[in-house]
Design a protein around this motif. Structure first.
Motif, PDB file in Angstrom:
ATOM      1  N   UNK A 376     -12.248   4.346 -17.173  1.00  0.00           N
ATOM      2  CA  UNK A 376     -11.553   5.501 -17.917  1.00  0.00           C
ATOM      3  C   UNK A 376     -10.844   6.354 -16.876  1.00  0.00           C
ATOM      4  N   UNK A 377     -11.019   6.176 -15.567  1.00  0.00           N
ATOM      5  CA  UNK A 377     -10.351   7.086 -14.539  1.00  0.00           C
ATOM      6  C   UNK A 377      -8.956   6.675 -14.627  1.00  0.00           C
ATOM      7  N   UNK A 378      -8.776   5.236 -14.777  1.00  0.00           N
ATOM      8  CA  UNK A 378      -7.563   4.978 -14.722  1.00  0.00           C
ATOM      9  C   UNK A 378      -6.630   5.178 -15.905  1.00  0.00           C
ATOM     10  N   UNK A 379      -7.253   5.183 -16.947  1.00  0.00           N
ATOM     11  CA  UNK A 379      -6.685   5.947 -18.284  1.00  0.00           C
ATOM     12  C   UNK A 379      -6.360   7.111 -18.044  1.00  0.00           C
ATOM     13  N   UNK A 380      -7.051   8.039 -17.510  1.00  0.00           N
ATOM     14  CA  UNK A 380      -6.915   9.643 -17.062  1.00  0.00           C
ATOM     15  C   UNK A 380      -6.058   9.803 -16.018  1.00  0.00           C
ATOM     16  N   UNK A 381      -5.295   8.640 -15.701  1.00  0.00           N
ATOM     17  CA  UNK A 381      -4.479   8.774 -14.501  1.00  0.00           C
ATOM     18  C   UNK A 381      -5.037   9.389 -12.880  1.00  0.00           C
ATOM     19  N   UNK A 382      -6.345   9.137 -12.977  1.00  0.00           N
ATOM     20  CA  UNK A 382      -7.154   9.815 -11.622  1.00  0.00           C
ATOM     21  C   UNK A 382      -7.430   8.417 -10.647  1.00  0.00           C
ATOM     22  N   UNK A 383      -6.884   7.395 -11.146  1.00  0.00           N
ATOM     23  CA  UNK A 383      -7.047   6.032 -10.081  1.00  0.00           C
ATOM     24  C   UNK A 383      -5.944   5.166 -10.551  1.00  0.00           C
ATOM     25  N   UNK A 384      -5.229   4.579  -9.247  1.00  0.00           N
ATOM     26  CA  UNK A 384      -4.479   3.630  -9.325  1.00  0.00           C
ATOM     27  C   UNK A 384      -4.318   2.402 -10.125  1.00  0.00           C
ATOM     28  N   UNK A 385      -5.911   2.021 -10.297  1.00  0.00           N
ATOM     29  CA  UNK A 385      -6.473   1.029 -10.947  1.00  0.00           C
ATOM     30  C   UNK A 385      -5.766  -0.383 -10.426  1.00  0.00           C
ATOM     31  N   UNK A 386      -6.446  -0.736  -9.134  1.00  0.00           N
ATOM     32  CA  UNK A 386      -6.093  -1.928  -8.563  1.00  0.00           C
ATOM     33  C   UNK A 386      -6.991  -3.027  -9.369  1.00  0.00           C
ATOM     34  N   UNK A 387      -8.067  -2.669 -10.175  1.00  0.00           N
ATOM     35  CA  UNK A 387      -8.913  -3.596 -10.974  1.00  0.00           C
ATOM     36  C   UNK A 387      -8.288  -4.359 -11.832  1.00  0.00           C
ATOM     37  N   UNK A 388      -7.202  -3.836 -12.548  1.00  0.00           N
ATOM     38  CA  UNK A 388      -6.319  -4.741 -13.256  1.00  0.00           C
ATOM     39  C   UNK A 388      -5.102  -4.945 -12.877  1.00  0.00           C
ATOM     40  N   UNK A 389      -4.598  -4.893 -11.689  1.00  0.00           N
ATOM     41  CA  UNK A 389      -3.347  -5.155 -11.234  1.00  0.00           C
ATOM     42  C   UNK A 389      -2.433  -4.236 -11.392  1.00  0.00           C
ATOM     43  N   UNK A 390      -2.678  -2.942 -11.646  1.00  0.00           N
ATOM     44  CA  UNK A 390      -1.684  -1.977 -12.333  1.00  0.00           C
ATOM     45  C   UNK A 390      -1.081  -1.485 -10.990  1.00  0.00           C
ATOM     46  N   UNK A 391      -1.319  -1.684  -9.822  1.00  0.00           N
ATOM     47  CA  UNK A 391      -0.717  -1.224  -8.530  1.00  0.00           C
ATOM     48  C   UNK A 391      -0.636  -2.413  -7.512  1.00  0.00           C
ATOM     49  N   UNK A 392       0.422  -2.328  -6.642  1.00  0.00           N
ATOM     50  CA  UNK A 392       0.496  -3.354  -5.757  1.00  0.00           C
ATOM     51  C   UNK A 392      -0.152  -3.221  -4.647  1.00  0.00           C
ATOM     52  N   UNK A 393      -0.756  -4.176  -3.688  1.00  0.00           N
ATOM     53  CA  UNK A 393      -1.242  -3.581  -2.574  1.00  0.00           C
ATOM     54  C   UNK A 393      -0.614  -2.845  -1.635  1.00  0.00           C
ATOM     55  N   UNK A 394       0.703  -2.789  -1.525  1.00  0.00           N
ATOM     56  CA  UNK A 394       1.406  -2.002  -0.657  1.00  0.00           C
ATOM     57  C   UNK A 394       1.561  -0.482  -1.260  1.00  0.00           C
ATOM     58  N   UNK A 395       1.388  -0.289  -2.447  1.00  0.00           N
ATOM     59  CA  UNK A 395       1.426   1.161  -3.102  1.00  0.00           C
ATOM     60  C   UNK A 395      -0.162   1.693  -2.750  1.00  0.00           C
ATOM     61  N   UNK A 396      -1.094   0.839  -2.995  1.00  0.00           N
ATOM     62  CA  UNK A 396      -2.423   1.295  -2.990  1.00  0.00           C
ATOM     63  C   UNK A 396      -2.777   1.766  -1.573  1.00  0.00           C
ATOM     64  N   UNK A 397      -2.208   0.772  -0.510  1.00  0.00           N
ATOM     65  CA  UNK A 397      -2.638   1.069   0.849  1.00  0.00           C
ATOM     66  C   UNK A 397      -1.903   2.208   1.539  1.00  0.00           C
ATOM     67  N   UNK A 398      -0.656   2.700   0.715  1.00  0.00           N
ATOM     68  CA  UNK A 398      -0.156   4.021   0.881  1.00  0.00           C
ATOM     69  C   UNK A 398      -0.863   4.931   0.760  1.00  0.00           C
ATOM     70  N   UNK A 399      -1.552   4.900  -0.517  1.00  0.00           N
ATOM     71  CA  UNK A 399      -2.389   5.986  -1.052  1.00  0.00           C
ATOM     72  C   UNK A 399      -3.717   6.015  -0.142  1.00  0.00           C
ATOM     73  N   UNK A 400      -4.084   4.884   0.401  1.00  0.00           N
ATOM     74  CA  UNK A 400      -5.246   4.929   1.278  1.00  0.00           C
ATOM     75  C   UNK A 400      -4.872   5.675   2.544  1.00  0.00           C
ATOM     76  N   UNK A 401      -3.594   5.360   3.292  1.00  0.00           N
ATOM     77  CA  UNK A 401      -3.323   5.944   4.389  1.00  0.00           C
ATOM     78  C   UNK A 401      -3.242   7.451   4.296  1.00  0.00           C
ATOM     79  N   UNK A 402      -2.839   7.848   3.113  1.00  0.00           N
ATOM     80  CA  UNK A 402      -3.059   9.469   2.717  1.00  0.00           C
ATOM     81  C   UNK A 402      -4.553   9.984   2.785  1.00  0.00           C
ATOM     82  N   UNK A 403      -5.352   9.157   2.424  1.00  0.00           N
ATOM     83  CA  UNK A 403      -6.651   9.429   2.725  1.00  0.00           C
ATOM     84  C   UNK A 403      -6.981   9.592   3.988  1.00  0.00           C
ATOM     85  N   UNK A 404      -6.833   8.429   4.664  1.00  0.00           N
ATOM     86  CA  UNK A 404      -7.165   8.262   5.976  1.00  0.00           C
ATOM     87  C   UNK A 404      -6.439   9.372   6.739  1.00  0.00           C
TER      88      UNK A 404
END
Length: 572
Positions: A376-404
């Motif tokens: 549901x969080x992915x549908x609400x736009x609150x998660x990049x949704x790596x579960x279903x392959x909606x985001x590339x590893x590069x884009x997801x790791x960029x978001x992780x770097x912002x968190x770090x």
């Protein structure tokens, strides 16, 4: 014939002082821009109720223009805005009016040092002589009179819920009205203690109990030196651990009227022996106290209960990282912040990070190529949704770097995001929702700041620092955030050419060997490392060997924007 219990209004009794029933009390409460006048905080509202014999004689209320902007978190807490005080009188007008209203009365306040501190500070700034008010603190009275199973704490809101129909709302007059009811309820309880005059109230918490008198001999052999003292019972179990610059003076105080805490009275009744550990410096004594408390878990040290119940936030080291709540720091490449003093604070910080970044919130590891359905969080736009392959590893790791970055360097992105949301909520008059966001942000910023401070010292293999002392220099050896040695460098050695280096080398031969812990955890109790950090930051400290500096960029610059002043939070 049963003995007669005199009432407060019994005219046939000569109480030898000012009877409570015939004394005028002025119950006062303040609202301010912060918790300390010494830090520039100002009064924004004064409320007072004058009572005598249970009757209200008059009320006083005025907003005060503080000549400074009211912090947003204070507006959320009190409802007092800059617009409300712009036409209000300044303290130069309001204070004389209040003093005239309170003239000839006994001043009453809940946590009186807070209110009287602001009033006295204002009087000094205006060159107004402070009247010699007698002061009654209802918080102190409540601690002495009420049992722990009656109320969990002595906050005004807690006491008012039990004794008053008035609900405190952080407005001065309302809170003063609630305090009046609390005062009368406590006075009723005092009747059973034969306390019936203002003078009785003043001395009520200063009585020396029979247990205290009988145990005075326990202090006879205590040395007059800085260090740590341990009260033990008949079974040799540690009851309480404390520290003092003068062990003899401090231990003796437990057997005088200066000791007013009910729990300490219970402890003295059980105590059979006092052990002491003489220390070279105050800082060493504080550190040893913390270690002894952690080792023995004495029942009369409040902070000794469940110290292991702390939490950390961990940004995991896996193909699709997430933030998890854990009990300890582990080896590896994962990023940690904390420790949080409660799970609730950790969850608040976690919610703040999830609110600002679209990192996944599901638990468990994901394979490199996940094939789950989106949540549901992915549908609400609150998660990049790596579960279903909606985001590339590069884009997801960029978001992780912002968190770090927000967790380890500077949470400025989180601050900006939340300030925008809080402003929107405030415009919609949703102050309570804004306060929730503020508290969540404060939990995160405090944790990031704490982690940065701890890591700055935990990462140093050895720091030797010195500070001036009456007899020369106090020297501390700190390794990975743990005190490894402490001593006083005599003045004559410090002034002898070439002697200091040899003295330090000798001290190092006695220093404890310390192995580092997984960072950012220091190789010591977190509280110990924080004691050492405060000492290193104190005026006059000099580096002898090694180096240490606070991390930058740091979360400290955001603290004042979200963190409610500790004193204000305590009174809330």
């Amino acid at each position: 014939m049963a003995p007669h219990q005199p009432a407060f209004d019994d005219p046939g009794i000569d109480w030898g002082g000012r009877p409570l029933h015939d004394t005028t009390f002025c119950v006062v409460d303040l609202e301010t821009t912060g918790g300390s006048p010494a830090k520039g905080s100002k009064i924004t509202e004064i409320g007072a109720v004058k009572v005598r014999g249970g009757e209200i004689l008059g009320e006083f209320q005025t907003l005060v223009n503080p000549d400074q902007l009211i912090p947003a978190f204070i507006t959320v807490l009190t409802g007092i805005t800059d617009q409300m005080v712009v036409e209000a009188p300044r303290i130069a007008e309001a204070l004389p009016s209040f003093l005239e209203f309170a003239h000839g009365s006994v001043l009453v306040a809940h946590n009186a040092p807070f209110d009287t501190g602001f009033l006295k500070h204002a009087a000094r700034e205006l060159d107004i002589a402070w009247p010699g008010f007698d002061v009654v603190d209802t918080a102190v009275l409540a601690r002495r009179v009420l049992l722990r199973d009656e109320v969990p704490n002595v906050k005004l809101a807690t006491l008012a819920a039990r004794f008053s129909p008035v609900r405190p709302d952080h407005r001065a007059l309302t809170d003063a009205r609630a305090t009046v009811d609390v005062l009368h309820a406590l006075f009723e309880r005092l009747g059973t203690w034969n306390v019936a005059t203002v003078e009785d109230v003043a001395s009520f918490t200063s009585k020396v109990t029979p247990q205290q008198r009988r145990k005075r001999h326990l202090a006879d052999s205590v040395p007059d030196a800085p260090g740590v003292y341990l009260f033990r019972d008949a079974r040799d179990e540690v009851l309480y651990v404390g520290t003092s610059r003068s062990l003899r003076t401090r231990v003796r105080s437990y057997f005088t009227k200066a000791e007013t805490r009910t729990r300490m009275g219970e402890m003295i009744a059980l105590a059979e022996r006092v052990d002491t550990v003489v220390c070279a410096t105050d800082t060493e004594a504080r550190v040893r106290e913390l270690r002894l408390i952690d080792r023995h878990r004495p029942p009369y040290n409040r902070r000794s209960k469940f110290p292991e119940r702390v939490s950390w936030l961990r940004l995991t080291d896996e193909p699709w990282p997430r933030i998890s709540l854990v009990r300890s720091v582990t080896e590896g490449a994962a990023t940690h912040i904390g420790p949080f003093r409660s799970r609730r604070q950790a969850e608040a910080a976690l919610a703040t990070l999830h609110d600002a970044f679209r990192i996944r919130q599901c638990s468990g590891r994901l394979p490199i190529k996940p094939s789950r359905a989106a949540c549901v969080l992915a549908e609400l736009g609150q998660c990049l949704s790596p579960c279903d392959g909606a985001v590339t590893p590069t884009d997801y790791l960029y978001e992780v770097s912002r968190v770090r970055t927000a967790m380890t360097a500077d949470p400025v992105e989180v601050v900006t995001h939340l300030e925008q949301r809080m402003a929107h909520l405030a415009e919609s008059q949703r102050f309570e929702d804004a306060a929730v966001l503020r508290d969540r942000a404060a939990s995160l910023i405090r944790a990031v700041r704490r982690t940065q401070r701890l890591d700055s010292l935990a990462s140093e293999p050895e720091v030797i620092a010195a500070a001036p002392h009456d007899d020369g220099w106090q020297v501390h050896v700190i390794r990975h955030g743990r005190l490894a040695a402490a001593a006083i460098l005599p003045r004559q050695v410090a002034t002898t050419r070439g002697a200091t280096a040899g003295w330090v080398d000798t001290l190092l031969t006695t220093a404890e060997t310390v192995e580092p812990a997984p960072r950012p955890m220091p190789a010591a109790l977190v509280e110990e490392t924080e004691v050492l950090l405060r000492w290193l930051e104190s005026p006059g400290v000099r580096m002898v060997r090694g180096s240490w500096a606070s991390a930058w960029p740091a979360a400290a610059r955001h603290v004042d924007r979200f963190d409610v002043d500790l004193e204000v939070a305590r009174l809330a």
